[in-house]
Design a protein around this motif. Structure first.
Motif, mmCIF file in Angstrom:
data_model
loop_
_atom_site.group_PDB
_atom_site.id
_atom_site.type_symbol
_atom_site.label_atom_id
_atom_site.label_comp_id
_atom_site.label_asym_id
_atom_site.label_seq_id
_atom_site.Cartn_x
_atom_site.Cartn_y
_atom_site.Cartn_z
ATOM 1 N N ASP A 176 -1.418 -18.960 -3.494
ATOM 2 C CA ASP A 176 -2.493 -18.130 -3.561
ATOM 3 C C ASP A 176 -1.913 -16.698 -3.430
ATOM 4 O O ASP A 176 -0.700 -16.308 -3.225
ATOM 5 C CB ASP A 176 -3.325 -18.289 -2.381
ATOM 6 N N PRO A 177 -2.695 -15.543 -3.765
ATOM 7 C CA PRO A 177 -1.984 -14.191 -3.745
ATOM 8 C C PRO A 177 -2.328 -13.607 -2.847
ATOM 9 O O PRO A 177 -1.734 -12.275 -2.613
ATOM 10 C CB PRO A 177 -2.922 -13.495 -4.840
ATOM 11 N N THR A 178 -2.933 -14.062 -1.435
ATOM 12 C CA THR A 178 -2.990 -13.504 -0.336
ATOM 13 C C THR A 178 -1.611 -12.952 0.334
ATOM 14 O O THR A 178 -0.889 -13.786 1.061
ATOM 15 C CB THR A 178 -3.912 -14.068 0.578
ATOM 16 N N ILE A 179 -1.345 -11.662 0.526
ATOM 17 C CA ILE A 179 -0.251 -11.297 1.195
ATOM 18 C C ILE A 179 -0.718 -10.489 2.470
ATOM 19 O O ILE A 179 -1.709 -10.381 2.693
ATOM 20 C CB ILE A 179 0.600 -10.203 0.351
ATOM 21 N N LYS A 180 0.241 -10.380 3.469
ATOM 22 C CA LYS A 180 0.118 -9.863 4.683
ATOM 23 C C LYS A 180 -0.749 -8.462 4.666
ATOM 24 O O LYS A 180 -1.514 -8.185 5.212
ATOM 25 C CB LYS A 180 1.266 -9.977 5.704
ATOM 26 N N ASN A 181 -0.128 -7.468 3.672
ATOM 27 C CA ASN A 181 -0.362 -6.357 3.773
ATOM 28 C C ASN A 181 -1.751 -6.009 2.884
ATOM 29 O O ASN A 181 -1.817 -6.214 1.858
ATOM 30 C CB ASN A 181 0.485 -5.332 3.110
ATOM 31 N N GLU A 182 -3.054 -6.209 3.662
ATOM 32 C CA GLU A 182 -4.123 -5.885 3.039
ATOM 33 C C GLU A 182 -4.347 -4.814 2.044
ATOM 34 O O GLU A 182 -4.985 -4.873 0.872
ATOM 35 C CB GLU A 182 -5.309 -5.918 4.033
ATOM 36 N N GLU A 183 -3.642 -3.385 2.139
ATOM 37 C CA GLU A 183 -3.950 -2.676 1.474
ATOM 38 C C GLU A 183 -3.300 -2.743 -0.085
ATOM 39 O O GLU A 183 -3.650 -2.274 -1.068
ATOM 40 C CB GLU A 183 -3.221 -1.478 1.902
ATOM 41 N N ARG A 184 -2.164 -3.547 0.044
ATOM 42 C CA ARG A 184 -1.336 -4.010 -1.126
ATOM 43 C C ARG A 184 -2.136 -4.783 -1.910
ATOM 44 O O ARG A 184 -1.669 -5.133 -3.289
ATOM 45 C CB ARG A 184 0.073 -4.017 -1.079
#
Length: 218
Positions: free
Chosen positions: A52-60
């Motif tokens: 999935d595309p969910t990375i830790k850095n929400e802003e990015r």
């Protein structure tokens, strides 16, 4: 199946799950559009499946518009292009890359594996339809959670790379998950995600496994 149709169906799945089967421990994030697959301009010879595309850095997260960020330079693209594609004798233009879950979650879902399992059925249906147009392409997965979701077992990537617990190296009897043993109904060749190359075993044996994939008729 065209990209617009894939994204449209992914949105419909996301919205349906959001209404009917969302989980407080990791809610679906519907504020961002699903991420498009990477579709090379050449003949598609390799399919890469991510989670999935969910990375830790929400802003990015808002900057992620293509699966595995293959539209941008980076360590992951370098791994795929310079290691995997080069070893298989193809280029990045022969690659189709997509995620099982094309939409975002509030948190990285590998930490809430049960949520992905509950949301799997509809997303697998879309994935199978999506990949049917590339019947002759080999399929590889990136990472342990993707493998567990598709193969439905606790098998780790290193099992298919014939890891020897005593010697900490491979015995060389490499294998794959045949279509009869996974949810895609297609042969799957498991790969570690790029950060796992920090581990000596994967770093030292990746070229041998790539050669195995190249020489295996799937």
């Amino acid at each position: 199946m065209e990209v617009d149709a894939i994204i449209k169906t992914s949105k419909e799945i996301r919205d349906k799950l959001k209404r009917e089967l969302d989980f407080m421990e990791n809610p679906i994030d519907d504020t961002l559009d699903p991420v498009k697959p990477y579709w090379g301009k050449g003949e598609i010879k390799l399919i890469i499946i991510g989670q999935d595309p969910t990375i830790k850095n929400e802003e990015r997260r808002k900057n992620i518009t293509c699966t595995l960020n293959l539209d941008k330079k980076g360590s992951l693209k370098k791994y795929i292009e310079e290691d995997i594609c080069f070893g298989l004798g193809i280029t990045i233009e022969n690659v189709y890359a997509t995620n099982i879950f094309k939409y975002f979650y509030s948190e990285r879902p590998a930490t809430t594996f049960n949520v992905m399992q509950y949301h799997l059925k509809e997303n697998i249906s879309l994935l199978v339809d999506e990949l049917n147009q590339f019947q002759n392409a080999k399929i590889i997965t990136l990472g342990e959670p993707v493998l567990r979701l598709l193969v439905g077992s606790s098998r780790r990537v290193r099992y298919f790379w014939d890891y020897n617990q005593e010697t900490k190296i491979s015995n060389g009897n490499y294998s794959f998950s045949p279509g009869t043993n996974n949810l895609l109904g297609r042969d799957i060749f498991p790969f570690p995600h790029q950060p796992s190359l920090r581990k000596n075993f994967y770093r030292d044996h990746r070229h041998q496994y790539i050669e195995f994939v190249k020489n295996t008729i799937g």
